[in-house]
Write a protein that holds these residues in place. Structure first.
Motif, PDB file in Angstrom:
ATOM      1  N   THR A   1      -0.775   7.537  -6.886  1.00 45.97           N
ATOM      2  CA  THR A   1      -1.483   7.190  -8.122  1.00 45.97           C
ATOM      3  C   THR A   1      -0.693   6.164  -8.927  1.00 45.97           C
ATOM      4  N   ALA A   2       0.623   6.364  -8.966  1.00 50.85           N
ATOM      5  CA  ALA A   2       1.473   5.491  -9.788  1.00 50.85           C
ATOM      6  C   ALA A   2       1.433   4.050  -9.294  1.00 50.85           C
ATOM      7  N   VAL A   3       1.602   3.863  -7.990  1.00 49.51           N
ATOM      8  CA  VAL A   3       1.689   2.483  -7.498  1.00 49.51           C
ATOM      9  C   VAL A   3       0.319   1.818  -7.467  1.00 49.51           C
ATOM     10  N   LYS A   4      -0.759   2.626  -7.433  1.00 49.42           N
ATOM     11  CA  LYS A   4      -2.095   2.030  -7.579  1.00 49.42           C
ATOM     12  C   LYS A   4      -2.342   1.574  -9.015  1.00 49.42           C
ATOM     13  N   SER A   5      -1.672   2.223  -9.978  1.00 45.81           N
ATOM     14  CA  SER A   5      -1.959   1.972 -11.394  1.00 45.81           C
ATOM     15  C   SER A   5      -1.252   0.745 -11.934  1.00 45.81           C
TER      16      SER A   5
END
Lengths: 243, 243, 243
Positions: free
Chosen positions: C169-173
């Protein structure tokens, strides 16, 4: 054993199960995370199961899930955990072509983990896991070298030396082959346990595991109560047997 | 400290000792388990000791047992255990020509472990083990490279950095040689401790270990009570010193 | 958070900090211990920090201390600890030309650890650490391959699988690069966690870490309370959510 009625969670959350297990999905894996975890290109979705307590209950459950659903085991790691005991937790990643396969596999596994955790036992000091399947699938084959389609038994106890006595008694009692083993520093994560995986006819495998259960249970009991499933274990406040 | 009067146990069970140690024998090892554990052909019986807490108390005890009885150390593994602390448990397998030798060695070791556990210390946060022998035998030689027949001292404390300060003070205080050492990722099992083994004249070794004890004890005490033996330690419910 | 007013300690003792951290110095390292620990000849003094709980809070703090004081990171080891959780403790050794540099670096680090431990979170079952710096220094570069002088974020959660979802989720955000990672058996000490280190513009790194925090917090919360800092966490005696 889902807590969705109580908690605000994310759309990746599927549910929980015994052993402080959580099941999740990633519908569409990020490319950078894919590279990191070496996820093959054909899988866009991941099913993830991870627990603080238990290794084989989860492995046997995921084996059934992989037979029933269109997923492949990609990662199986054994952190040293089991909370106050010196056994394993687990990190399990399944690859799927689409998110519905991943979700279904995680759901099936969570339901089975709640059943199979019946055979993770503890008392005040020791722990053990004893499992049997009539028909080892691809996951047990990958992790424990279990011959595909044959009966497979898992014998684990700690403190480690207890499992050597239990394993010796088990294989003397029944015509099985040891196909996998671990000691604290061989194949395991410095946990205080010894594990053997046995293969053979179903009756023989079941007898070996039952014999190991009786032996390990009696030995662990010298430290306290008769070992009970983590689903039922109640510590006794003061016992003459505890050191 | 045997519990045979309370429990139904197996004929392999010999007794228990401090540190949640259990002693067992296998009179006649199964051939498949022999292969797995690489037990040499000349030994038909095994003595097994395994504990949740302690490494050196058990190693020093088995060293005495091996001097007194006709057994050889075959396996010494250090799981990461010590229950709520971050030290070692142990798995010890002794080879013997017959079961009476194996049984006698385990009995001797269990009795000594109850004595030597006096020098496994804990408080609310830290732990340490401090041992001295005037005459290192084959087991301490095998495990810790202790020169045979010479005095040997074992200095261990955690959290790990405390043992570096204790070791530095110890070797400055006394003319000893460091013959073995471990840090969390060198020679140890990711435990939170540093260990040194020291050799030299008995008086020098004893002084080094006593100096390390005083230093490590004072440093661990900043986190709570003065460290006490696991045989006597009583946690205090609320203390101004605990974080 | 020093306890010097309560305890008899040694002249090497500097103070304590959160996570059961102790800070010490060795003014003039013993030659035998120097050889053992491979301390370069140019350093005569050591600063030592060691904790039962926390890896990155201490690493980020020592990074600031190394920027402010004339010391070099010589040893950074990650025992498997975190007391009842399955994360890391740490062993940190800093080299200094003289004892005043070593002492100052340890003092600076202890003060910062008390602040940064705000971002070590636990609940009844899970744990996480989430940290950001605008400007990675030599220590974060050495340990986590953080590009020097750039923003760096640390994302860690356990049980391990939760951190995979949080990292995804973090690296997609946010447009960040993953520059370091660990799983229980890769780069870590068989802990039940996954870690990623991310680099990029400060805003992007901060957003990635904040996103990971929200995701991991929501997932860990299915096992009990909303995770709180170890500085504030209070276990609830009985909760409907606990298994």
């Amino acid at each position: 054993m889902s807590h969705t009625e109580f908690t605000t969670t994310t759309n990746e959350f599927i549910g929980t199960a015994a052993g402080h297990t959580i099941g999740m999905v990633i519908p569409n894996i990020d490319p950078e995370v894919r590279t990191l975890l070496k996820i093959p290109e054909q899988y866009s979705s991941l099913g993830i199961l991870t627990s603080r307590t238990g290794a084989a209950a989860q492995a046997f459950s995921v084996d059934e899930a992989a037979k029933a659903c269109n997923v492949e085991l990609l990662i199986f790691e054994l952190p040293r955990d089991t909370e106050g005991y010196s056994g394993h937790g687990n990190l399990i990643v399944l690859g799927a072509y689409d998110v519905s396969d991943a979700r279904r596999a995680v759901e099936v596994a969570l339901t089975l983990i709640d059943e199979k955790a019946e055979r993770i036992y503890i008392n005040e000091v020791g722990h053990m896991e004893m499992h049997v399947t009539a028909n080892a699938g691809p996951v047990l084959h990958q992790i424990f070298d279990a011959p595909l389609g044959k009966a497979f038994g898992f014998i684990c106890a700690g403190p480690a030396g207890i499992a050597i006595v239990a394993a010796d008694t088990a294989v003397k009692s029944s015509p099985v082959d040891i196909v996998w083993y671990g000691t604290p520093s061989i194949n395991l994560s410095r946990t205080n346990e010894v594990i053997i995986g046995v293969s053979g006819d179903y009756g023989a495998v079941k007898k070996a595991v039952d014999t190991a259960y009786e032996k390990a249970s009696a030995l662990i009991e010298v430290f306290g109560q008769k070992p009970a499933s983590i689903l039922h274990f109640k510590p006794i406040e003061s016992t003459d047997k505890a050191e």
